[in-house]
Design a protein around this motif. Structure first.
Motif, short mmCIF file in Angstrom:
data_model
loop_
_atom_site.label_atom_id
_atom_site.label_comp_id
_atom_site.label_asym_id
_atom_site.label_seq_id
_atom_site.Cartn_x
_atom_site.Cartn_y
_atom_site.Cartn_z
N LEU A 19 4.14 1.44 -8.63
CA LEU A 19 3.47 0.16 -8.46
C LEU A 19 2.91 -0.33 -9.78
O LEU A 19 2.99 -1.53 -10.11
N ARG A 20 2.34 0.57 -10.57
CA ARG A 20 1.80 0.16 -11.86
C ARG A 20 2.90 -0.37 -12.78
O ARG A 20 2.68 -1.33 -13.52
N GLU A 21 4.08 0.22 -12.72
CA GLU A 21 5.19 -0.28 -13.52
C GLU A 21 5.58 -1.69 -13.09
O GLU A 21 5.82 -2.57 -13.93
N LEU A 59 0.87 -1.17 0.00
CA LEU A 59 0.00 0.00 0.00
C LEU A 59 0.91 1.23 0.00
O LEU A 59 1.19 1.81 1.05
N PRO A 60 1.39 1.63 -1.18
CA PRO A 60 2.26 2.81 -1.25
C PRO A 60 1.45 4.09 -1.14
O PRO A 60 0.23 4.10 -1.35
N GLU A 92 -8.03 5.15 -11.86
CA GLU A 92 -8.67 6.42 -12.18
C GLU A 92 -9.63 6.86 -11.08
O GLU A 92 -10.56 6.14 -10.70
N GLY A 93 -9.38 8.06 -10.55
CA GLY A 93 -10.29 8.67 -9.60
C GLY A 93 -10.32 8.06 -8.21
O GLY A 93 -11.19 8.41 -7.40
N ARG A 94 -9.42 7.12 -7.90
CA ARG A 94 -9.44 6.47 -6.59
C ARG A 94 -8.73 7.33 -5.54
O ARG A 94 -7.65 7.86 -5.79
N GLN A 95 -9.35 7.44 -4.39
CA GLN A 95 -8.74 8.14 -3.25
C GLN A 95 -8.86 7.27 -2.01
O GLN A 95 -9.93 6.73 -1.74
N PRO A 96 -7.79 7.07 -1.23
CA PRO A 96 -6.45 7.59 -1.51
C PRO A 96 -5.81 6.87 -2.68
O PRO A 96 -6.17 5.73 -3.00
N VAL A 97 -4.85 7.55 -3.32
CA VAL A 97 -4.15 6.97 -4.45
C VAL A 97 -3.15 5.94 -3.94
O VAL A 97 -2.26 6.25 -3.17
N TRP A 98 -3.32 4.69 -4.35
CA TRP A 98 -2.36 3.65 -3.96
C TRP A 98 -1.76 2.96 -5.19
O TRP A 98 -0.67 2.38 -5.11
N ALA A 143 3.87 0.78 2.72
CA ALA A 143 3.44 -0.15 3.77
C ALA A 143 3.13 -1.51 3.16
O ALA A 143 2.69 -1.61 2.01
N TRP A 144 3.37 -2.56 3.95
CA TRP A 144 3.06 -3.94 3.54
C TRP A 144 2.05 -4.52 4.52
O TRP A 144 2.26 -4.49 5.72
#
Length: 259
Positions: free
Chosen positions: A143-145, A47-48, A132-138, A84-85
């Motif tokens: 992470l996507r890379e 959970l970055p 897209e549009g998610r809060q909080p941004v994780w 966080a893990w």
């Protein structure tokens, strides 16, 4: 960073079985593809944070637990509190064929739906739609890379729900052995995410999978059919030997077959 660092090695010393079940197990470490896969193999997921404020919040809330040794601090990263893990206890899980659609949706799929589904056809688009549009941004860029690299390695999978040529829903997750951990889902039509999960369950089960992990418990995943599993048993499922499940078959299939 020490030259002795190896991908995933940071997790070797963690006692996940005895770690807090309602808070982070550790902070810090790296977020490369191999580190990410090593974490999932140990029942952890990341959970970055997307900004300095969120990292400072983590330190304010959990700093004392880190100082007391209740939460581990891993080497690597400029700000350890930015990553966080987690390994919740209990863990909400479903059998591949146990995803609950509900009577109304099942009837609509059988009688009226023109939706169709695929697997691993549009992983990047599913990832972007989930972020897209998610809060909080994780689902940060980093992470996507890493997830995209895992997809290229055959460890991360997506299911897509289509209406004609329009992508209307999807889900993605990481496969470890016969378990697939569902990271996120999205919908652009009502119930399309639920159909995506049911479709992934059907494809993963046919490939030898035995467990869908929903990660975070709550009313929504319970409505999908998830039931709590003690973390000790979940970790045992991850450690079970034998032949791993194959990748979900990717050919286009009618969503009506799920009804």
């Amino acid at each position: 960073m020490s030259g002795a660092y190896r991908a995933g090695g940071a997790f070797d010393a963690l006692d996940v079985l005895r770690a807090p079940g309602d808070g982070p197990v550790a902070f810090g470490g790296e977020l490369g593809a191999q580190d990410l896969l090593a974490a999932y193999r140990r029942g952890l997921f990341p959970l970055p944070t997307a900004d300095l404020y969120a990292g400072a919040y983590n330190e304010a809330v959990y700093g004392e637990a880190v100082e007391a040794g209740e939460v581990a601090l891993l080497a690597g990263g400029e700000d350890p509190y930015a990553l966080a893990w987690w390994s919740p206890d209990p863990r909400p899980v479903m059998a591949p064929g146990g995803v609950r659609l509900g009577t109304r949706l099942a009837r609509w799929l059988r009688n009226r739906s023109t939706w169709w589904t695929t697997a691993d056809r549009a992983f990047g688009r599913v990832l972007a739609a989930c972020a897209e549009g998610r809060q909080p941004v994780w689902l940060t860029d980093e992470l996507r890379e890493a997830l995209t690299q895992l997809h290229a390695l055959g460890a991360a999978h997506s299911v897509e729900v289509w209406e004609g040529e329009e992508l209307v829903g999807g889900v993605f997750g990481i496969a470890v052995g016969r378990v697939i951990s569902l990271d996120s889902m999205f919908h652009h039509r009502p119930d399309a995410a639920r159909v995506a999960v049911a479709d992934l369950g059907a494809r993963f089960g046919a490939a030898g999978g035995r467990l869908l992990d929903a990660q975070w418990d709550g009313p929504h995943v319970r409505s999908l059919g998830a039931e709590p599993m003690a973390r000790s048993r979940y970790l045992a499922e991850l450690a079970t030997g034998g032949v791993a499940a194959g990748p979900p078959t990717g050919e286009p299939l009618p969503a009506s077959r799920l009804g």
